[in-house]
Design a protein around this motif. Sequence first.
Motif, mmCIF file in Angstrom:
data_model
loop_
_atom_site.group_PDB
_atom_site.id
_atom_site.type_symbol
_atom_site.label_atom_id
_atom_site.label_comp_id
_atom_site.label_asym_id
_atom_site.label_seq_id
_atom_site.Cartn_x
_atom_site.Cartn_y
_atom_site.Cartn_z
ATOM 1 N N LYS A 174 0.810 -1.220 0.000
ATOM 2 C CA LYS A 174 0.000 0.000 0.000
ATOM 3 C C LYS A 174 0.842 1.268 0.000
ATOM 4 C CE LYS A 174 -3.670 -2.010 2.880
ATOM 5 N NZ LYS A 174 -4.383 -1.848 4.171
ATOM 6 N N GLU A 175 2.125 1.135 0.289
ATOM 7 C CA GLU A 175 2.957 2.301 0.503
ATOM 8 C C GLU A 175 3.208 3.099 -0.768
ATOM 9 O OE1 GLU A 175 4.029 3.930 2.855
ATOM 10 O OE2 GLU A 175 4.737 2.741 4.559
ATOM 11 N N PHE A 221 7.119 8.039 -1.505
ATOM 12 C CA PHE A 221 7.307 9.018 -0.433
ATOM 13 C C PHE A 221 6.090 8.904 0.481
ATOM 14 C CE2 PHE A 221 10.294 10.516 -3.488
ATOM 15 C CZ PHE A 221 11.267 11.211 -2.787
ATOM 16 N N SER A 222 6.259 8.318 1.653
ATOM 17 C CA SER A 222 5.166 7.979 2.548
ATOM 18 C C SER A 222 5.094 8.980 3.695
ATOM 19 C CB SER A 222 5.384 6.561 3.086
ATOM 20 O OG SER A 222 4.353 6.193 3.963
ATOM 21 N N LEU A 223 3.961 9.659 3.800
ATOM 22 C CA LEU A 223 3.815 10.723 4.790
ATOM 23 C C LEU A 223 3.574 10.150 6.188
ATOM 24 C CD1 LEU A 223 3.598 13.846 5.062
ATOM 25 C CD2 LEU A 223 1.113 13.555 4.851
ATOM 26 N N ARG A 224 4.226 10.729 7.190
ATOM 27 C CA ARG A 224 3.998 10.412 8.596
ATOM 28 C C ARG A 224 3.527 11.673 9.312
ATOM 29 N NH1 ARG A 224 4.921 6.029 6.508
ATOM 30 N NH2 ARG A 224 5.927 4.260 7.525
ATOM 31 N N PRO A 248 -2.885 5.239 5.775
ATOM 32 C CA PRO A 248 -2.936 4.977 4.324
ATOM 33 C C PRO A 248 -3.839 5.944 3.572
ATOM 34 C CG PRO A 248 -3.080 2.928 5.560
ATOM 35 C CD PRO A 248 -3.169 4.030 6.577
ATOM 36 N N ARG A 249 -4.954 6.386 4.205
ATOM 37 C CA ARG A 249 -5.898 7.248 3.489
ATOM 38 C C ARG A 249 -5.388 8.664 3.299
ATOM 39 N NH1 ARG A 249 -10.721 5.733 7.475
ATOM 40 N NH2 ARG A 249 -8.941 6.027 8.841
ATOM 41 N N ARG A 257 1.454 1.647 11.453
ATOM 42 C CA ARG A 257 0.605 2.707 12.007
ATOM 43 C C ARG A 257 1.181 3.249 13.309
ATOM 44 N NH1 ARG A 257 -4.649 3.263 10.010
ATOM 45 N NH2 ARG A 257 -5.242 1.772 8.388
ATOM 46 N N GLU A 258 1.970 2.403 14.033
ATOM 47 C CA GLU A 258 2.585 2.849 15.282
ATOM 48 C C GLU A 258 3.855 3.664 15.039
ATOM 49 O OE1 GLU A 258 3.322 -0.833 17.215
ATOM 50 O OE2 GLU A 258 1.211 -1.223 17.687
#
Length: 303
Positions: A146-147, A150-153, A161-162, A299-300
Motif C-alpha cells: 500500500k505504501e 514518499f510515505s507521509l507520517r 494509508p488514506r 501505524r505505530e
Amino acid sequence: MPAHDLQISHLEVLESQAVHVIRETAGTLGRPALLFSGGKDSTVLAHLARRAFWPAPVPFPAVHVDTGHNFPEVIEFRDAFLGRLGMRLITVSLPDMIRDGRLTEPPGAVGRNRLQAGALLQAVEEHGFDALLGGARRDEEKARAKERVFSLRDEFGQWEPRDQRPELWSNYNTALVEGHSLRVFPLSNWTEADVWSYIERHDVELPPLYYAHDRKVFARDGMFFADNPFVPPGDGEEPRRMRVRFRTVGDMLSTGAIESAATTPAEVLREMAESRLSERGATRADDRFSEAAMEERKREGYF
C-alpha cells in the motif's frame, strides 16, 4: 550504433528510478537519513546512494535500530561496509533505551521488533530527521504494497494509508508542514529477484548469513531458528547441525533460516525460482502475529 545497444535493461531502469528518488530526497529535504539493518535491501540501497552521489560522499548518515538481538555477523558486516562507503553511522540501541527507562520491554514478547517503532520515533525527534530512506519493497507483504514511494507520517510518526499523496507519473510532493516527516522507499518497485539480480550483476557484498552454511538450528513453528542465547530451545526442540541460509537478517528471536545449498547469488536466484513462499512468510515470526501485523506496526511508526 545498433538500436539494441541504446536499450536499457529492466535492472538499469530500476536503478535509475531509485537513484532519482535518492537524489530527490537529498535535494528537497533538510535532514534525511538512510535506515540500515545490514540486510540485503538496505545494503543495496546504501550501494545505490553511493552511486547516486559518486565521487562525492553520501550526504546523509545511516541509522541502525539495534535490538540487541542481532546476528554478530551482521553487526560486523554493518561496521565494515558503512566504513568502506564512508557513511556516518548513528546507532539507536534498544538495550540502552530499556536500561534508562525510555522504553519498556513487555513480558513474554517474541522479539523486540515491536519496540523499534518507539525507538525510531525518539531518534527522529532527537536528530530532527525529516525523511528516512528505507529498503522496503511492495512485493514483501500486503501492508508494504500500500505504501507510496514518499510515505507521509504525521506529527506522531504514524502512517495513515488514506492520507497519502498521489504520485502520478513519478511526480513526488516532498513539502512538509511542521512536525510531519517522510519515509522514502526507492526500492518500492523492486522484487526479491530484482534485488538478487542486482547483487549478482554489481557484486554487492552481503553478510555471510545470506549464503548456505552449516549452523546448529532447531525447528519451531515451521521455521529453523539459530541456536543462540536469546532463544532457548523448548521441549522437543533439540538443536542439530544443518545446511541453511537466511532470506532476511532481522532480530534473532523472530528470524528463521531455510534449508539451502545456495552459495552464490546465481544459486540463490535459481532456488527462489523454485520456491512458493515469500521471504517474510517463510522466515519472519513477527509477521505471523496476525494478518495485519505489519500494518499495525507501521501505524505505530515502524519504518
